[in-house]
Design a protein around this motif. Structure first.
Motif, mmCIF file in Angstrom:
data_model
loop_
_atom_site.group_PDB
_atom_site.id
_atom_site.type_symbol
_atom_site.label_atom_id
_atom_site.label_comp_id
_atom_site.label_asym_id
_atom_site.label_seq_id
_atom_site.Cartn_x
_atom_site.Cartn_y
_atom_site.Cartn_z
ATOM 1 N N UNK A 195 0.875 -1.166 0.000
ATOM 2 C CA UNK A 195 0.000 0.000 0.000
ATOM 3 C C UNK A 195 0.911 1.214 0.000
ATOM 4 N N UNK A 196 1.004 1.878 -1.139
ATOM 5 C CA UNK A 196 1.829 3.084 -1.264
ATOM 6 C C UNK A 196 0.999 4.274 -0.796
ATOM 7 N N UNK A 245 -3.428 -4.828 8.011
ATOM 8 C CA UNK A 245 -3.988 -6.145 7.712
ATOM 9 C C UNK A 245 -2.990 -7.035 6.986
ATOM 10 N N UNK A 246 -1.742 -6.941 7.417
ATOM 11 C CA UNK A 246 -0.686 -7.787 6.867
ATOM 12 C C UNK A 246 -0.002 -7.249 5.639
ATOM 13 N N UNK A 247 -0.501 -6.135 5.061
ATOM 14 C CA UNK A 247 0.086 -5.545 3.853
ATOM 15 C C UNK A 247 0.981 -4.375 4.253
ATOM 16 N N UNK A 248 2.209 -4.377 3.756
ATOM 17 C CA UNK A 248 3.162 -3.325 4.120
ATOM 18 C C UNK A 248 2.764 -1.975 3.551
ATOM 19 N N UNK A 249 2.883 -0.932 4.377
ATOM 20 C CA UNK A 249 2.680 0.441 3.927
ATOM 21 C C UNK A 249 4.018 1.049 3.551
ATOM 22 N N UNK A 250 4.080 1.666 2.366
ATOM 23 C CA UNK A 250 5.309 2.306 1.885
ATOM 24 C C UNK A 250 5.054 3.808 1.756
#
Length: 335
Positions: A210-211, A246-251
């Motif tokens: 997730x950018x 929710x387990x998705x990396x934030x960039x």
């Protein structure tokens, strides 16, 4: 009593000189090799073929017959890698009469600054600048732009600024769209995640990113501070803080701030107003970077020319981007 030594110094004292050059930190998003699919050896154009899903092909067998059901499309997208160039030079006379001149060589090599702190500073700034520009152009490039800072290529914001990615984006009202609150940042991520296409939701969390714009990223962090969720959602990876939703990396995309300050990409336009905060939820393999080298920031040479009495920095590489499936991306903006 009279002083044995008298002051006859004519030079003005301006303080001691520290024998070191300090570099301003360059904030940029993480390594392109980790956040995107990189295709090397793209000399100019490459046709990328995509195959849509094949579904609803199972039928009831009623009798012997030749009836068939089901089709899928094989499409192609063109990945165009434009020719990029970095050209810099330095003459020693720029720092004549300053402390920097103390670093210069002597004799016939006085104008050759290779191996000096000044040369190291130039290379350091140039390498970091290339790395930052690659990500900035990958997202914000626009060949129709009147600015030479952006017209080298079309970036993902331009490529996704029409069709499904634009029409299906999440739009969330904020009290102050340029400075979302912690609750608003969390709401945007939840809405994006829940409204994402089924194909994207099925991609494993480790294969997605997730950018997010920096202010939205910082606002989301407020939700984690002082809570038990802090340890569950953030951790250290190679000494770098990794934040997840929710387990998705934030960039955090620091380059987006520059892009949105300079241009008006359609992806952030709503009602004629250009937004500055948002996020892109996407599968890593869906974002393609094409180049003729594996490391654009390392594709340069430094040399000194005796005739011009200058040190030159030259970099050459090809660069282009493309995305594969609209079903593997979901945008969200504040308005």
């Amino acid at each position: 009593m009279a002083n044995v030594a008298t002051n006859s110094i004519a030079a003005t004292y301006s303080g001691a000189n520290l024998n070191e050059i300090f570099y301003e930190p360059v904030f940029r998003s993480d390594d392109i090799m980790r956040n995107y699919r990189v295709i090397p050896n793209v000399k100019h154009k490459m046709n990328v073929y995509t195959s849509a899903a094949l579904t609803k092909i199972v039928r009831k067998q009623a009798a012997c017959n030749a009836a068939e059901a089901g089709t899928f499309n094989v499409d192609d997208k063109v990945l165009t890698a434009g020719r990029m160039r970095v050209a810099l030079s330095q003459c020693t006379d720029q720092f004549y009469g300053t402390y920097i001149e103390e670093m210069y060589r002597s004799g016939v090599d006085v104008n050759n600054i290779e191996g000096t702190q000044l040369a190291d500073a130039i290379v350091n700034r140039a390498v970091n600048g290339i790395a930052q520009d690659v990500v900035r152009l990958a997202w914000g490039g626009d060949t129709a732009s009147g600015s030479s800072d952006y017209n080298q290529m079309d970036g993902w914001m331009k490529l996704m600024g029409s069709g499904t990615p634009l029409s299906s984006r999440t739009e969330l009202s904020a009290v102050a769209p340029t400075a979302p609150t912690a609750a608003e940042a969390l709401s945007l991520l939840r809405t994006m995640y829940d409204s994402a296409p089924a194909a994207l939701q099925q991609v494993p969390a480790g294969d997605k990113k997730i950018f997010v714009s920096p202010k939205t990223y910082n606002a989301y962090l407020e939700n984690l501070e002082g809570t038990s969720a802090d340890l569950a959602i953030t951790n250290q990876q190679d000494g770098v803080l990794v934040v997840k939703f929710r387990g998705v990396e934030l960039v955090p995309m620091y380059e987006w701030d520059t892009i949105l300050a300079d241009t008006d990409p359609a992806m952030f336009l709503r009602g004629g107003v250009n937004g500055t905060e948002g996020a892109c939820y996407c599968a890593v393999e869906n974002l393609i970077i094409g180049s003729d080298v594996t490391d654009p920031e390392g594709s340069f040479k430094v040399f000194y020319d005796d005739l011009e009495e200058k040190m030159f920095f030259r970099g050459y590489f090809k660069l282009g981007v493309q995305f594969l499936y609209p079903s593997l991306v979901q945008w969200g903006i504040f308005y």
